[in-house]
Design a protein around this motif. Structure first.
Motif, PDB file in Angstrom:
ATOM      1  N   ALA A 160       0.839  -1.196   0.000  1.00 50.20           N
ATOM      2  CA  ALA A 160       0.000   0.000   0.000  1.00 50.20           C
ATOM      3  C   ALA A 160       0.878   1.253   0.000  1.00 50.20           C
ATOM      4  CB  ALA A 160      -0.921  -0.007   1.216  1.00 50.20           C
ATOM      5  N   LEU A 161       1.932   1.247   0.823  1.00 49.84           N
ATOM      6  CA  LEU A 161       2.849   2.383   0.853  1.00 49.84           C
ATOM      7  C   LEU A 161       3.562   2.546  -0.482  1.00 49.84           C
ATOM      8  CD1 LEU A 161       4.413   1.920   4.398  1.00 49.84           C
ATOM      9  CD2 LEU A 161       2.972   3.817   3.649  1.00 49.84           C
ATOM     10  N   ALA A 162       4.011   1.412  -1.025  1.00 47.71           N
ATOM     11  CA  ALA A 162       4.722   1.471  -2.297  1.00 47.71           C
ATOM     12  C   ALA A 162       3.798   1.948  -3.412  1.00 47.71           C
ATOM     13  CB  ALA A 162       5.300   0.098  -2.628  1.00 47.71           C
ATOM     14  N   ARG A 163       2.562   1.496  -3.399  1.00 43.16           N
ATOM     15  CA  ARG A 163       1.604   1.940  -4.417  1.00 43.16           C
ATOM     16  C   ARG A 163       1.337   3.438  -4.302  1.00 43.16           C
ATOM     17  NH1 ARG A 163       1.442  -1.596  -8.519  1.00 43.16           N
ATOM     18  NH2 ARG A 163       1.162  -3.717  -7.754  1.00 43.16           N
ATOM     19  N   GLY A 173       3.853   0.812 -13.454  1.00 45.21           N
ATOM     20  CA  GLY A 173       3.146  -0.457 -13.617  1.00 45.21           C
ATOM     21  C   GLY A 173       3.564  -1.519 -12.626  1.00 45.21           C
ATOM     22  N   ASN A 174       4.050  -2.635 -13.146  1.00 44.60           N
ATOM     23  CA  ASN A 174       4.455  -3.765 -12.303  1.00 44.60           C
ATOM     24  C   ASN A 174       5.906  -3.673 -11.841  1.00 44.60           C
ATOM     25  OD1 ASN A 174       2.068  -5.253 -12.114  1.00 44.60           O
ATOM     26  ND2 ASN A 174       2.367  -6.118 -14.148  1.00 44.60           N
ATOM     27  N   THR A 179      10.968  -5.734  -9.616  1.00 43.52           N
ATOM     28  CA  THR A 179      12.201  -5.467  -8.869  1.00 43.52           C
ATOM     29  C   THR A 179      12.280  -6.315  -7.612  1.00 43.52           C
ATOM     30  OG1 THR A 179      11.109  -3.532  -7.868  1.00 43.52           O
ATOM     31  CG2 THR A 179      12.560  -3.135  -9.759  1.00 43.52           C
ATOM     32  N   GLN A 180      11.151  -6.579  -7.004  1.00 42.98           N
ATOM     33  CA  GLN A 180      11.127  -7.456  -5.829  1.00 42.98           C
ATOM     34  C   GLN A 180      11.666  -8.838  -6.183  1.00 42.98           C
ATOM     35  OE1 GLN A 180       7.182  -8.596  -4.319  1.00 42.98           O
ATOM     36  NE2 GLN A 180       7.922  -8.149  -2.253  1.00 42.98           N
ATOM     37  N   ALA A 356      10.524 -10.521 -16.042  1.00 40.08           N
ATOM     38  CA  ALA A 356      10.077  -9.365 -16.825  1.00 40.08           C
ATOM     39  C   ALA A 356       8.876  -9.715 -17.689  1.00 40.08           C
ATOM     40  CB  ALA A 356      11.226  -8.847 -17.679  1.00 40.08           C
ATOM     41  N   ASP A 357       8.895 -10.912 -18.264  1.00 39.14           N
ATOM     42  CA  ASP A 357       7.777 -11.351 -19.109  1.00 39.14           C
ATOM     43  C   ASP A 357       6.523 -11.630 -18.274  1.00 39.14           C
ATOM     44  OD1 ASP A 357       9.263 -11.153 -21.426  1.00 39.14           O
ATOM     45  OD2 ASP A 357       9.892 -13.247 -21.390  1.00 39.14           O
TER      46      ASP A 357
END
Length: 361
Positions: A160-163, A173-174, A179-180, A356-357
């Motif tokens: 939620a914080l990251a969003r 986007g994703n 990155t996670q 990535a895909d």
């Protein structure tokens, strides 16, 4: 459990002894009988297992000691209490029987009142043990459930914080999920490396992955005309943009101070937010750290963040092909990035491409 629901297994090779004990116990308990050790083991392994076993010692083929030994050797039967009922009345016989694991020792000829009292005592103990076991099982399940809930709440709160940062920069986007997973992949690839083994245990890797989405939380403090500018930033604007690293770490540090006790993932998140734009050669920001002075968490995040930025579309650039992005990462080996982190990236390049895909915008 009412007494009538307890099952007692009587084991004796003499029919008369089975009859005497059966008549004594049957009015109060469910009774099963076996006239040899092998049959007793079969019944004990069945369902439901007996709650108590009255076991003769002197039996042909398989004596009571051997039966008890077999009962103790199996998970399903080892907790069934066993009372030896035997004509062997010497003190050393009783001591030996108890040493073998019997919970009590009754000598023949039996005295009905003694047998009933001993049986009742052992079944009361079993009732108490079962209650405690059930309570412990419930508590353990409840702890697991609540820990799962807490972890889920923690994970949701992180995202939620990251969003919140993402709402200021909608083109990402994703990016958070990719990155996670990049960070997790790098950490796992370096887990046994001599330089990283002491700092990348399984728990830390899990914390790294949980913390990674907060790396750009400081962007919420960057003005829109800079954050959302479609073209190249001016030097002054770039200086303001660079403050997002410290803004993020300051916000997380404030959350740490507000917490009642230390929260491990916040400490790692603060490192990542503050230092993920540092460069191996010392030319990064905000502190200009160099080499191993940069926290491991930030070194992993640095590569993950740059790779994702390269392969993603922005208003000011098209997405870069994966192989071209890989080549640029390799060029940054020893300057922008820790050389060993780049080597891990090269080994795991196919995994990066799959991530990535799988989480493409």
């Amino acid at each position: 459990m009412p007494d009538g629901q307890f099952t007692i297994l009587i084991v004796d090779d003499t029919p008369e002894n089975l009859a005497v004990l059966g008549e004594l116990l049957h009015p109060t308990y469910r009774v099963r009988a076996a006239n040899n050790g092998r049959r007793a083991l079969q019944i004990a392994q069945g369902h439901p297992p007996p709650d108590l076993i009255l076991l003769d010692v002197m039996m042909p083929d398989m004596d009571g000691y051997a039966v008890l030994n077999e009962l103790k050797a199996h998970e399903k039967t080892r907790s069934i209490p066993v009372i030896f009922v035997t004509a062997m009345d010497a003190t050393e016989d009783e001591e030996y029987g108890l040493d073998c694991g019997a919970v009590d020792y009754i000598t023949k000829p039996i005295r009905p009142a003694i047998v009933l009292a001993r049986v009742r005592s052992q079944l009361e103990l079993k009732r108490a043990r079962d209650f405690l076991h059930d309570q412990n099982t419930y508590l353990e399940a409840e702890i697991v459930r609540r820990m799962g809930e807490n972890q889920l709440i923690q994970q949701i709160s992180i995202h939620a914080l990251a969003r919140l940062a993402e709402t200021r920069d909608p083109e990402t986007g994703n990016h958070l999920r990719r990155t996670q997973e990049y960070v997790r992949t790098l950490a796992l690839a370096l887990q046994t490396h001599p330089r990283f083994a002491s700092s990348l245990d399984a728990r830390t890797i899990d914390m790294l992955a949980k913390s990674a989405p907060l790396h750009d939380i400081g962007k919420v403090g960057i003005p829109d005309h800079i954050l959302l500018k479609p073209g190249k930033l001016t030097p002054d604007e770039w200086e303001i943009m660079k403050t997002h690293a410290k803004l993020g770490s300051d916000a997380i540090e404030q959350a740490e101070r507000d917490a009642e006790r230390p929260v491990e993932f916040l400490s790692i998140a603060k490192e990542i937010a503050h230092y993920h734009h540092e460069k191996w050669d010392g030319s990064g920001y905000p502190e200009g750290l160099k080499g191993d002075a940069i926290p491991v968490s930030a070194r992993l995040m640095a590569l993950a963040d740059v790779f994702d930025a390269l392969i993603c579309r922005r208003v000011y650039k098209p997405p870069m092909p994966y192989d071209q992005a890989r080549a640029l990462i390799e060029e940054g080996r020893g300057s922008h990035f820790d050389p060993d982190v780049v080597d891990a990236f090269i080994r795991q390049f196919d995994v990066f491409c799959r991530i990535a895909d799988n989480y493409s915008d």
